[in-house]
Enzyme design. Sequence first.
Site, PDB file in Angstrom:
ATOM      1  CD  GLU A 129       9.251 -15.145  34.386  1.00 39.14           C
ATOM      2  OE1 GLU A 129       8.195 -14.528  34.548  1.00 39.14           O
ATOM      3  OE2 GLU A 129       9.321 -16.377  34.406  1.00 39.14           O
ATOM      4  CE1 TYR A 151      13.382 -10.234  37.571  1.00 34.93           C
ATOM      5  CE2 TYR A 151      12.232 -11.616  35.969  1.00 34.93           C
ATOM      6  CZ  TYR A 151      13.404 -11.199  36.575  1.00 34.93           C
ATOM      7  OH  TYR A 151      14.600 -11.745  36.185  1.00 34.93           O
TER       8      TYR A 151
END
Length: 362
Positions: A129, A151
């Site tokens: 990510e 996140y």
Amino acid sequence: MKTALITGITGQDGSFLAEFLLEKGYDVHGTIRRSSVDYRERIAHLEGHSNFHLHYADLADSMSILQVVKKVRPNEIYNLAAQSHVQVSFDSPEFTADVDATGVLRILEAVRQCDLTDTCRIYQASTSELYGKVEEVPQNEQTPFHPYSPYAVAKLYGYWIVKEYREAYRMFCCSGILFNHESERRGETFVTRKITLAAARIAQGKQDKLYLGNLSSLRDWGYAKDYVECMWLILQNDKPEDFVIATGEQHSVREFCQLAFHHVGIELRFEGEGENEKGIDVKTGNVLVEVSPDFYRPTDVVNLWGDPSKAKRELGWNPQKTTFEQLVQLMVDADMAKVAVERAGERVRMNLAEYLEKGIVK
Ligand code: GDD
């Protein structure tokens, strides 16, 4: 005998890693959080093993981390604990930052405060990510980061603080930049498990339809059990370095869906576009998959594809031990068996997981 401490031991990766290290003869310690709901399902079979120990600690609580590190004095720490759901991080950004960013710092500082910098190696669960709104395809250790969710931003801090402590204090701490890794133990609100559970339930007449978000999103999906071996290899290496862990193969959510349904005997044809796209049972003409904007993210990462050459070359790790087809098959098989004995109460729990993800129940 080496001693390992695993944060996040109750999760998918933590449970596989605990099994792996116990087999290697480690004394395995894990941290768990106090909860009135039992979430130890994945490690229940390990409790009672003479080399398996659990301690209460929370990454959001530095004193608890310090205490457990002081008591266990581990040779290796695997920091796998996190608020790991990307979509949830948009609803709980501060909590995500506390655990996924500052939590990493708390582990590093606990090791320093306990004078273990020369003897304790640390693995940090980093993530693909970080590449987010990707600047290059496929992604390797040199690809620039562009985090695209609260996140990912929190995890980016974790990545850099590990690098900082490695350089400032010469600590053996490394990040594994793991691409998506799935299994029969995957949480039920991540897209792969959501699909395999639904395919099994639809095949057994226990669910009518599956609602998903972005079907075109591309991921590099590997088998979590293979990936925990690589976490261990990273800490056995001569020098502390970061590694991309991926299969080197990319598929869309739509493809995952088609393959999962194929394994339960249903051939799906996709028609339409965007929110109007539907997955239709070729045999009956019934619509089994629909798109719901509830599962869209404010910013979505859509093109993850890892290049595992470095791990292959320097750690001797095999990124294709379990193929994509085998992964989907083993997840579907496990869910077909689970659903066959599912009771009404369990179905309520699964629906609740879906409502939580949709934000209908907070
Ligand atoms: N969860 C979910 N639910 N995702 C969906 C859905 C759905 O109904 N429909 C489409 N998607 C898309 C998401 O938009 C995303 O692009 C992709 O499927 C994968 O979503 P997840 O399975 O939730 O995983 P993730 O990629 O966001 O994050 C996972 O992998 C990361 C590693 O790259 C998590 O395990 C992270 O903790 C991990 O860091």
